[in-house]
Design a protein around this motif. Sequence first.
Motif, PDB file in Angstrom:
ATOM      1  N   VAL A  58       0.846  -1.191   0.000  1.00 51.82           N
ATOM      2  CA  VAL A  58       0.000   0.000   0.000  1.00 51.82           C
ATOM      3  C   VAL A  58       0.882   1.242   0.000  1.00 51.82           C
ATOM      4  N   ASN A  59       1.932   1.214   0.823  1.00 56.50           N
ATOM      5  CA  ASN A  59       2.887   2.311   0.920  1.00 56.50           C
ATOM      6  C   ASN A  59       4.257   1.852   0.447  1.00 56.50           C
ATOM      7  N   ASP A  60       5.080   2.799   0.033  1.00 52.34           N
ATOM      8  CA  ASP A  60       6.396   2.473  -0.501  1.00 52.34           C
ATOM      9  C   ASP A  60       7.289   1.773   0.511  1.00 52.34           C
ATOM     10  N   ASP A  61       7.067   2.025   1.798  1.00 55.20           N
ATOM     11  CA  ASP A  61       7.931   1.433   2.818  1.00 55.20           C
ATOM     12  C   ASP A  61       7.349   0.163   3.427  1.00 55.20           C
ATOM     13  N   ASP A  62       6.301  -0.366   2.839  1.00 51.96           N
ATOM     14  CA  ASP A  62       5.739  -1.625   3.331  1.00 51.96           C
ATOM     15  C   ASP A  62       6.746  -2.762   3.134  1.00 51.96           C
ATOM     16  N   ASP A  63       6.769  -3.674   4.092  1.00 53.22           N
ATOM     17  CA  ASP A  63       7.642  -4.847   3.993  1.00 53.22           C
ATOM     18  C   ASP A  63       6.948  -5.875   3.109  1.00 53.22           C
ATOM     19  N   SER A  64       7.212  -5.779   1.810  1.00 53.91           N
ATOM     20  CA  SER A  64       6.494  -6.629   0.863  1.00 53.91           C
ATOM     21  C   SER A  64       6.790  -8.108   1.080  1.00 53.91           C
ATOM     22  N   SER A  65       8.005  -8.428   1.486  1.00 53.51           N
ATOM     23  CA  SER A  65       8.361  -9.831   1.708  1.00 53.51           C
ATOM     24  C   SER A  65       7.550 -10.423   2.856  1.00 53.51           C
ATOM     25  N   ALA A  66       7.452  -9.701   3.949  1.00 52.13           N
ATOM     26  CA  ALA A  66       6.700 -10.196   5.103  1.00 52.13           C
ATOM     27  C   ALA A  66       5.224 -10.329   4.764  1.00 52.13           C
ATOM     28  N   LEU A  67       4.685  -9.367   4.012  1.00 49.64           N
ATOM     29  CA  LEU A  67       3.268  -9.434   3.626  1.00 49.64           C
ATOM     30  C   LEU A  67       3.006 -10.624   2.709  1.00 49.64           C
ATOM     31  N   ALA A  68       3.910 -10.844   1.754  1.00 52.21           N
ATOM     32  CA  ALA A  68       3.762 -11.974   0.841  1.00 52.21           C
ATOM     33  C   ALA A  68       3.862 -13.289   1.600  1.00 52.21           C
ATOM     34  N   ALA A  69       4.812 -13.372   2.528  1.00 51.58           N
ATOM     35  CA  ALA A  69       4.992 -14.598   3.296  1.00 51.58           C
ATOM     36  C   ALA A  69       3.777 -14.889   4.172  1.00 51.58           C
ATOM     37  N   ALA A  70       3.192 -13.865   4.743  1.00 54.52           N
ATOM     38  CA  ALA A  70       1.994 -14.060   5.568  1.00 54.52           C
ATOM     39  C   ALA A  70       0.854 -14.618   4.726  1.00 54.52           C
ATOM     40  N   TYR A  71       0.703 -14.084   3.529  1.00 59.11           N
ATOM     41  CA  TYR A  71      -0.332 -14.579   2.625  1.00 59.11           C
ATOM     42  C   TYR A  71      -0.091 -16.043   2.272  1.00 59.11           C
ATOM     43  N   LEU A  72       1.152 -16.367   1.911  1.00 62.71           N
ATOM     44  CA  LEU A  72       1.477 -17.743   1.550  1.00 62.71           C
ATOM     45  C   LEU A  72       1.266 -18.694   2.724  1.00 62.71           C
ATOM     46  N   GLY A  73       1.640 -18.252   3.927  1.00 68.10           N
ATOM     47  CA  GLY A  73       1.477 -19.107   5.091  1.00 68.10           C
ATOM     48  C   GLY A  73       0.029 -19.508   5.310  1.00 68.10           C
ATOM     49  N   THR A  74      -0.881 -18.535   5.184  1.00 64.18           N
ATOM     50  CA  THR A  74      -2.310 -18.820   5.352  1.00 64.18           C
ATOM     51  C   THR A  74      -2.817 -19.734   4.250  1.00 64.18           C
ATOM     52  N   LEU A  75      -2.407 -19.450   3.017  1.00 61.00           N
ATOM     53  CA  LEU A  75      -2.863 -20.246   1.879  1.00 61.00           C
ATOM     54  C   LEU A  75      -2.368 -21.682   1.975  1.00 61.00           C
ATOM     55  N   MET A  76      -1.100 -21.861   2.287  1.00 56.63           N
ATOM     56  CA  MET A  76      -0.536 -23.207   2.327  1.00 56.63           C
ATOM     57  C   MET A  76      -1.114 -24.028   3.475  1.00 56.63           C
ATOM     58  N   GLU A  77      -1.409 -23.387   4.565  1.00 57.09           N
ATOM     59  CA  GLU A  77      -2.046 -24.124   5.669  1.00 57.09           C
ATOM     60  C   GLU A  77      -3.433 -24.593   5.263  1.00 57.09           C
ATOM     61  N   ARG A  78      -4.168 -23.764   4.536  1.00 58.45           N
ATOM     62  CA  ARG A  78      -5.508 -24.146   4.091  1.00 58.45           C
ATOM     63  C   ARG A  78      -5.466 -25.427   3.256  1.00 58.45           C
ATOM     64  N   PHE A  79      -4.448 -25.579   2.424  1.00 56.64           N
ATOM     65  CA  PHE A  79      -4.403 -26.715   1.512  1.00 56.64           C
ATOM     66  C   PHE A  79      -3.497 -27.846   1.998  1.00 56.64           C
ATOM     67  N   GLY A  80      -3.018 -27.764   3.233  1.00 52.42           N
ATOM     68  CA  GLY A  80      -2.280 -28.874   3.814  1.00 52.42           C
ATOM     69  C   GLY A  80      -0.786 -28.860   3.606  1.00 52.42           C
ATOM     70  N   PHE A  81      -0.194 -27.691   3.307  1.00 46.79           N
ATOM     71  CA  PHE A  81       1.249 -27.592   3.082  1.00 46.79           C
ATOM     72  C   PHE A  81       1.900 -26.677   4.128  1.00 46.79           C
ATOM     73  N   ARG A  82       1.433 -26.792   5.349  1.00 50.11           N
ATOM     74  CA  ARG A  82       1.811 -25.851   6.404  1.00 50.11           C
ATOM     75  C   ARG A  82       3.320 -25.695   6.568  1.00 50.11           C
ATOM     76  N   ASP A  83       4.048 -26.794   6.582  1.00 51.47           N
ATOM     77  CA  ASP A  83       5.494 -26.746   6.841  1.00 51.47           C
ATOM     78  C   ASP A  83       6.316 -26.994   5.584  1.00 51.47           C
ATOM     79  N   ARG A  84       5.677 -26.894   4.420  1.00 48.12           N
ATOM     80  CA  ARG A  84       6.380 -27.231   3.186  1.00 48.12           C
ATOM     81  C   ARG A  84       6.253 -26.112   2.158  1.00 48.12           C
ATOM     82  N   TRP A  85       6.607 -24.904   2.570  1.00 42.35           N
ATOM     83  CA  TRP A  85       6.607 -23.784   1.644  1.00 42.35           C
ATOM     84  C   TRP A  85       7.730 -22.822   2.025  1.00 42.35           C
TER      85      TRP A  85
END
Length: 391
Positions: A56-83
């Motif tokens: 949203v802002n230029d100083d947003d931590d894009s890596s942390a935001l992307a990782a948070a999204y992936l963590g939620t998605l992978m847990e939903r589909f059963g890949f919690r510890d494999r991403w």
Amino acid sequence: MTVPRKERIVFLGMITKIPVGGAVWGMMQYLVGLERLGYEVYYVEAHARTPSMFMVNDDDDSSALAAAYLGTLMERFGFRDRWAFHALHDDGRCYGMTESQLREAYRSAALIINYHGGTMPLPEHYETNRLIYLETDPVELEIELHNHDEAAIAFLAPHRAFFTWAQNYGHPDCRVPLPDGFSFHTTLPPIVPDLWVPSENGGGEPFTTIGNWRQPWREVVFEGEVYHWSKHHEFLKVIDLPRRTPQPFELALGSYEPEDRRLLEEHGWRVRDSLSISTDLDAYRDYVCRSRGEFTVAKDQNVRLRSGWFSERSAQYLAAGRPVITQETGFSNSLPTGEGLFGFSTTEDILAAVDAINSDYPRACRAAREIAREHFSYDVVLPRLLDQAGL
């Protein structure tokens, strides 16, 4: 008793680059499908591209935001510890798995799949000679290889096998220049049928599709002719379609301007913003499942060069028991058409397909599901791909 360890597959994807329903669902069909076939699947992003859609802002931590999204998605589909999200675009930090766990996954993988060719091959990807290239958008790379583009050759060379969604390669009417030294296997976008459960009450009123209207880039030149990427060129060829039939058509679009919407609505199209659907996986799936069917076009590059490209979104409509009318790219040389799936070249073809579907809608829905099961189901598509990859 010792239980044999499952063979590992690493899937190099790019969900955080395009975190929208169609792209996410398309990749998850591979992960879930491979897992159901008995493999231990790891999802990895190491594409070195800033995940700017989360910012949203230029100083947003894009890596942390992307990782948070992936963590939620992978847990939903059963890949919690494999991403893993390897932030090669920034400080190189590894999210999800540790860097040592990621390197072990690469080292021990029976196969590493470079989906969409979205990841620049690194030594850790290809040093075991298990990296394969899985092309979802044909033509551009093939023309670069035909022109002996050194960067394209260097990119593709580390892969040991090559796959494409272009179904028409090898057929006489295909005009895509097939490169010397790189033999492409044709494959289809897989679907996991039970993830696309159709409504028992039948489809909704309009034929729909989801996509972008205007994307004025990635044009290619081949034998002196320009071939377009943006689908709006093809929609404009059938702009009068809603005036020719009482059947409603709705486009869920991104990348359009107010004047584009006005033009479409003046010609009878229903238009809605695709972001209202695409930012939520369940909303995207519900939209597909509640449609009467899909009507869509293909890119000019695939149409005129007859690549045989077929969309993963169209496969999902079929899996939901929703008939598909899509622009002919040569795919009918390999897939059955005339009931649940219809290819068109003219407006008259579309009108005939609409009449055929509406004359016996339940039959058309059954035919769509049968095509999905027989040709696109993960347990049909993926074993063939793995066998051709040498696994």
